[in-house]
Design a protein around this motif. Structure first.
Motif, PDB file in Angstrom:
ATOM      1  N   SER A   1       0.840  -1.198   0.000  1.00 38.60           N
ATOM      2  CA  SER A   1       0.000   0.000   0.000  1.00 38.60           C
ATOM      3  C   SER A   1       0.876   1.249   0.000  1.00 38.60           C
ATOM      4  CB  SER A   1      -0.891   0.007   1.243  1.00 38.60           C
ATOM      5  OG  SER A   1      -0.085   0.168   2.416  1.00 38.60           O
ATOM      6  N   GLY A   2       0.260   2.400  -0.191  1.00 39.52           N
ATOM      7  CA  GLY A   2       1.005   3.652  -0.138  1.00 39.52           C
ATOM      8  C   GLY A   2       1.682   3.845   1.202  1.00 39.52           C
ATOM      9  N   ALA A   3       0.997   3.468   2.275  1.00 39.80           N
ATOM     10  CA  ALA A   3       1.576   3.617   3.616  1.00 39.80           C
ATOM     11  C   ALA A   3       2.768   2.677   3.799  1.00 39.80           C
ATOM     12  CB  ALA A   3       0.511   3.341   4.676  1.00 39.80           C
ATOM     13  N   GLU A   4       2.668   1.454   3.266  1.00 40.53           N
ATOM     14  CA  GLU A   4       3.772   0.507   3.387  1.00 40.53           C
ATOM     15  C   GLU A   4       4.984   0.963   2.578  1.00 40.53           C
ATOM     16  OE1 GLU A   4       1.783  -3.847   4.174  1.00 40.53           O
ATOM     17  OE2 GLU A   4       1.501  -2.959   2.196  1.00 40.53           O
ATOM     18  N   ARG A   5       4.738   1.497   1.386  1.00 44.10           N
ATOM     19  CA  ARG A   5       5.843   2.024   0.598  1.00 44.10           C
ATOM     20  C   ARG A   5       6.540   3.167   1.335  1.00 44.10           C
ATOM     21  NH1 ARG A   5       3.322   2.302  -5.595  1.00 44.10           N
ATOM     22  NH2 ARG A   5       2.870   0.065  -5.771  1.00 44.10           N
ATOM     23  N   ALA A   6       5.743   4.019   1.961  1.00 45.15           N
ATOM     24  CA  ALA A   6       6.319   5.139   2.707  1.00 45.15           C
ATOM     25  C   ALA A   6       7.166   4.642   3.865  1.00 45.15           C
ATOM     26  CB  ALA A   6       5.206   6.059   3.208  1.00 45.15           C
ATOM     27  N   ARG A   7       6.722   3.578   4.551  1.00 43.80           N
ATOM     28  CA  ARG A   7       7.511   3.023   5.658  1.00 43.80           C
ATOM     29  C   ARG A   7       8.822   2.433   5.145  1.00 43.80           C
ATOM     30  NH1 ARG A   7       2.426   1.702   7.877  1.00 43.80           N
ATOM     31  NH2 ARG A   7       2.375  -0.358   6.920  1.00 43.80           N
ATOM     32  N   PHE A   8       8.755   1.743   4.002  1.00 40.80           N
ATOM     33  CA  PHE A   8       9.975   1.199   3.411  1.00 40.80           C
ATOM     34  C   PHE A   8      10.959   2.322   3.099  1.00 40.80           C
ATOM     35  CE2 PHE A   8      12.277   0.531  -0.591  1.00 40.80           C
ATOM     36  CZ  PHE A   8      13.074  -0.543  -0.244  1.00 40.80           C
ATOM     37  N   LEU A   9      10.482   3.378   2.481  1.00 42.28           N
ATOM     38  CA  LEU A   9      11.358   4.487   2.098  1.00 42.28           C
ATOM     39  C   LEU A   9      11.945   5.176   3.319  1.00 42.28           C
ATOM     40  CD1 LEU A   9       9.143   5.938  -0.765  1.00 42.28           C
ATOM     41  CD2 LEU A   9      11.256   4.649  -1.025  1.00 42.28           C
ATOM     42  N   ARG A  10      11.169   5.268   4.376  1.00 45.43           N
ATOM     43  CA  ARG A  10      11.617   5.971   5.579  1.00 45.43           C
ATOM     44  C   ARG A  10      12.612   5.141   6.389  1.00 45.43           C
ATOM     45  NH1 ARG A  10       6.996   7.286   6.977  1.00 45.43           N
ATOM     46  NH2 ARG A  10       6.500   5.636   8.477  1.00 45.43           N
ATOM     47  N   HIS A  11      12.380   3.844   6.477  1.00 49.60           N
ATOM     48  CA  HIS A  11      13.168   3.027   7.407  1.00 49.60           C
ATOM     49  C   HIS A  11      14.167   2.074   6.738  1.00 49.60           C
ATOM     50  CE1 HIS A  11      10.738   4.478  10.684  1.00 49.60           C
ATOM     51  NE2 HIS A  11       9.628   4.037  10.121  1.00 49.60           N
ATOM     52  N   ALA A  12      13.904   1.656   5.521  1.00 50.09           N
ATOM     53  CA  ALA A  12      14.715   0.573   4.950  1.00 50.09           C
ATOM     54  C   ALA A  12      15.418   0.928   3.643  1.00 50.09           C
ATOM     55  CB  ALA A  12      13.833  -0.664   4.726  1.00 50.09           C
ATOM     56  N   LYS A  13      15.028   2.008   2.994  1.00 49.75           N
ATOM     57  CA  LYS A  13      15.547   2.313   1.664  1.00 49.75           C
ATOM     58  C   LYS A  13      17.073   2.381   1.641  1.00 49.75           C
ATOM     59  CE  LYS A  13      15.482   6.093  -1.756  1.00 49.75           C
ATOM     60  NZ  LYS A  13      16.751   6.741  -1.425  1.00 49.75           N
ATOM     61  N   THR A  14      17.671   3.103   2.592  1.00 47.09           N
ATOM     62  CA  THR A  14      19.121   3.259   2.595  1.00 47.09           C
ATOM     63  C   THR A  14      19.822   1.914   2.727  1.00 47.09           C
ATOM     64  OG1 THR A  14      18.990   5.481   3.517  1.00 47.09           O
ATOM     65  CG2 THR A  14      21.073   4.309   3.791  1.00 47.09           C
ATOM     66  N   TYR A  15      19.340   1.069   3.627  1.00 50.37           N
ATOM     67  CA  TYR A  15      19.987  -0.229   3.849  1.00 50.37           C
ATOM     68  C   TYR A  15      19.788  -1.143   2.639  1.00 50.37           C
ATOM     69  CZ  TYR A  15      20.092   1.673   8.516  1.00 50.37           C
ATOM     70  OH  TYR A  15      20.308   2.506   9.582  1.00 50.37           O
ATOM     71  N   TRP A  16      18.603  -1.058   2.019  1.00 53.54           N
ATOM     72  CA  TRP A  16      18.369  -1.840   0.817  1.00 53.54           C
ATOM     73  C   TRP A  16      19.360  -1.431  -0.273  1.00 53.54           C
ATOM     74  CZ3 TRP A  16      15.782  -5.875  -1.221  1.00 53.54           C
ATOM     75  CH2 TRP A  16      15.668  -5.927  -2.608  1.00 53.54           C
ATOM     76  N   GLU A  17      19.501  -0.136  -0.491  1.00 58.75           N
ATOM     77  CA  GLU A  17      20.304   0.341  -1.617  1.00 58.75           C
ATOM     78  C   GLU A  17      21.792   0.040  -1.440  1.00 58.75           C
ATOM     79  OE1 GLU A  17      19.252   4.410  -2.376  1.00 58.75           O
ATOM     80  OE2 GLU A  17      17.530   3.783  -3.601  1.00 58.75           O
ATOM     81  N   VAL A  18      22.328   0.111  -0.222  1.00 61.63           N
ATOM     82  CA  VAL A  18      23.763  -0.155  -0.077  1.00 61.63           C
ATOM     83  C   VAL A  18      24.078  -1.626  -0.296  1.00 61.63           C
ATOM     84  CG1 VAL A  18      24.135   1.804   1.467  1.00 61.63           C
ATOM     85  CG2 VAL A  18      23.708  -0.457   2.458  1.00 61.63           C
ATOM     86  N   HIS A  19      23.090  -2.497  -0.092  1.00 59.84           N
ATOM     87  CA  HIS A  19      23.298  -3.928  -0.357  1.00 59.84           C
ATOM     88  C   HIS A  19      22.880  -4.315  -1.778  1.00 59.84           C
ATOM     89  CE1 HIS A  19      24.437  -5.121   3.706  1.00 59.84           C
ATOM     90  NE2 HIS A  19      23.508  -4.309   4.152  1.00 59.84           N
ATOM     91  N   ARG A  20      21.954  -3.553  -2.349  1.00 59.89           N
ATOM     92  CA  ARG A  20      21.450  -3.879  -3.691  1.00 59.89           C
ATOM     93  C   ARG A  20      22.374  -3.342  -4.797  1.00 59.89           C
ATOM     94  NH1 ARG A  20      20.858  -4.146  -8.091  1.00 59.89           N
ATOM     95  NH2 ARG A  20      19.027  -4.011  -9.441  1.00 59.89           N
ATOM     96  N   HIS A  21      22.847  -2.102  -4.663  1.00 59.57           N
ATOM     97  CA  HIS A  21      23.697  -1.479  -5.673  1.00 59.57           C
ATOM     98  C   HIS A  21      25.131  -1.477  -5.163  1.00 59.57           C
ATOM     99  CE1 HIS A  21      20.097  -0.345  -7.854  1.00 59.57           C
ATOM    100  NE2 HIS A  21      19.605   0.115  -6.730  1.00 59.57           N
ATOM    101  N   ARG A  22      25.850  -2.568  -5.462  1.00 62.32           N
ATOM    102  CA  ARG A  22      27.134  -2.802  -4.824  1.00 62.32           C
ATOM    103  C   ARG A  22      28.297  -2.318  -5.692  1.00 62.32           C
ATOM    104  NH1 ARG A  22      23.981  -7.359  -3.878  1.00 62.32           N
ATOM    105  NH2 ARG A  22      25.105  -8.774  -5.259  1.00 62.32           N
ATOM    106  N   LEU A  23      29.480  -2.323  -5.092  1.00 60.71           N
ATOM    107  CA  LEU A  23      30.677  -1.781  -5.728  1.00 60.71           C
ATOM    108  C   LEU A  23      31.550  -2.872  -6.322  1.00 60.71           C
ATOM    109  CD1 LEU A  23      31.855   0.842  -3.072  1.00 60.71           C
ATOM    110  CD2 LEU A  23      30.794   1.314  -5.280  1.00 60.71           C
ATOM    111  N   ALA A  24      32.193  -2.534  -7.434  1.00 63.79           N
ATOM    112  CA  ALA A  24      33.182  -3.425  -8.027  1.00 63.79           C
ATOM    113  C   ALA A  24      34.372  -3.573  -7.081  1.00 63.79           C
ATOM    114  CB  ALA A  24      33.650  -2.866  -9.366  1.00 63.79           C
TER     115      ALA A  24
END
Length: 437
Positions: A276-299
């Protein structure tokens, strides 16, 4: 010139070029134009000429065709280039590969200009271009790629100050910096790393400070190893918090998030759509940064370079946010609210915006998009433009617009994960199937 086309693709970076390649591979026989002021196949990511800017995915997974991920590695092998499928190669080389495949495909008109306006006409669309020409197209696909960053917070108030470098990919501005200039990098993700490597390669001598809310760097790619078992959408937790707990539990078992983040990739877009919109907002607020540092990794070569630069004191990281800037003197006096409490004051000679691409079309300051928004032809949100499941753009009245589609980062509202080559090529294949059945 015959200015009537069956399809016009606005944007000739990776997204638009990949769609054109998939169409040609499917036997497209209609007239096809790509409207792009620069060279085809590059966009922001692959227009860099810096050899230190590497792909952050193994070359063997980077083919532009959804059913042939090894095509890029095959292209390199056919040219006896000194890289193989398990290497992380310069991004500039990848741009050459995409451009070469477009040349081989043939039958694509490159209209080397910017799109300035679009309006419905005769069951299709008329596009006005920056060189004064116009074209008619039965269908149009917007593949505008990533927009340049916008200054966050208090920095927006002084963005006209020449000591603020708004475009982190402007190598001319960076080259003008004195080698001893003290530089503040706002952001600690992949964009910051590009800028830091470019400055280091140009002989920059002064230590640099990079600040972001969490102060986290992208994680490194680990050596190729067995993938995590595939996951099924029905077996996963339903909420963003549940997914985060699931990932942490898997990491405790194996010591790394990476394989499990990769295992989620086939269902990430379905997860996003199910929230839902509320769940997406919670993901962006609490988990987005941690997701991105593990998802978009470095060579790995980039990781080793950064470790060395941090060890010798050349690059410093800080978790916090810029609270104020005094730009009245010869230097910029910056107050940073540190995460966890306390404040730090630094004096710098320049600030570079490394916060990453702007995704909100309402803030992108793109004249072409502004006109589409004014006409009500497209409907924005904070991450891009709203589309239906087939990629058709939604108008301001909430209805799908006939013959007008979007592709790539513009479609983040519907898909979230749509910036990497594997996701874009899958989307391009699906849209090509719709347009050229």
């Amino acid at each position: 010139m015959n200015d009537k086309y069956d399809l016009a693709i606005v944007g000739g970076g990776l997204s638009g070029s990949t769609l054109a390649l998939h169409l040609k591979r499917r036997g497209w026989r209609g007239r096809l134009a790509i409207v792009e002021p620069g060279a085809l196949g590059l966009g922001l990511a692959y227009s860099t000429r810096d050899p230190d800017h590497l792909l952050n995915v193994y070359a063997g997974r980077m083919g532009v065709y959804a059913d042939a991920p090894g095509d890029f590695a095959d292209w390199m092998a056919a040219r006896d280039l000194p890289w193989g499928p398990s290497d992380f190669v310069p991004r500039a080389l990848y741009g050459e590969y995409v451009a070469a495949r477009l040349t081989e495909a043939g039958g694509i008109d490159h209209r080397q200009a910017r799109a300035e306006d679009l309006f419905p006409e005769g069951g299709g669309y008329r596009l006005k271009l920056s060189d004064g020409s116009e074209l008619l197209a039965g269908k149009v696909v917007l593949a505008l790629g990533n927009f340049r960053p916008r200054w966050p917070g208090v920095l927006a108030a002084i963005e006209s100050d020449p000591r603020l470098i708004a475009d982190p990919w402007d190598r001319m501005r960076q080259a003008d910096l004195p080698q001893g200039a003290r530089v503040l990098l706002v952001g600690t993700g992949l964009t910051m790393i590009d800028v830091a490597l470019t400055l280091a390669g140009s002989g920059h001598t002064a230590p640099m400070l990079a600040v972001s809310r969490h102060g986290l760097l992208p994680q490194p790619h680990l050596p190729i190893r067995a993938a995590a078992p595939p996951v099924q959408f029905a077996d996963l937790p339903a909420s963003p918090l549940g997914i985060l707990r699931w990932l942490r539990a898997k990491a405790r078992e194996g010591g790394d998030w990476g394989p499990w983040v990769d295992a989620l990739r086939p269902v990430t877009q379905a997860l996003w759509r199910s929230w839902s919109g509320a769940e997406r907002a919670r993901f962006l607020r609490h988990a987005k940064t941690y997701w991105e540092v593990h998802r978009h990794r470095l060579a790995p070569p980039v990781v080793e370079r950064l470790r060395g630069e941090r060890a010798n004191g050349w690059l410093h990281l800080m978790a916090g946010r810029v609270a104020s800037v005094d730009a009245s003197g010869p230097t910029l006096k910056v107050e940073i609210d540190q995460r966890g409490g306390g404040q730090r004051r630094v004096e710098v000679d320049a600030i570079v915006n490394c916060t990453g691409p702007c995704s909100d079309p309402r803030r992108a300051e793109d004249p072409f998009l502004d006109k589409l928004l004014t006409q009500g032809l497209v409907q924005p949100d904070a991450f891009g433009l709203l589309t239906d499941e087939a990629g058709a753009l939604m108008a301001a009245d909430g209805k799908a617009v006939e013959g007008l589609y979007a592709l790539g980062p513009l479609t983040k509202p519907a898909l979230w994960e749509i910036t990497a080559v594997p996701d874009i090529r899958t989307q391009a294949s699906q849209l090509a199937t719709l347009l050229a059945p």
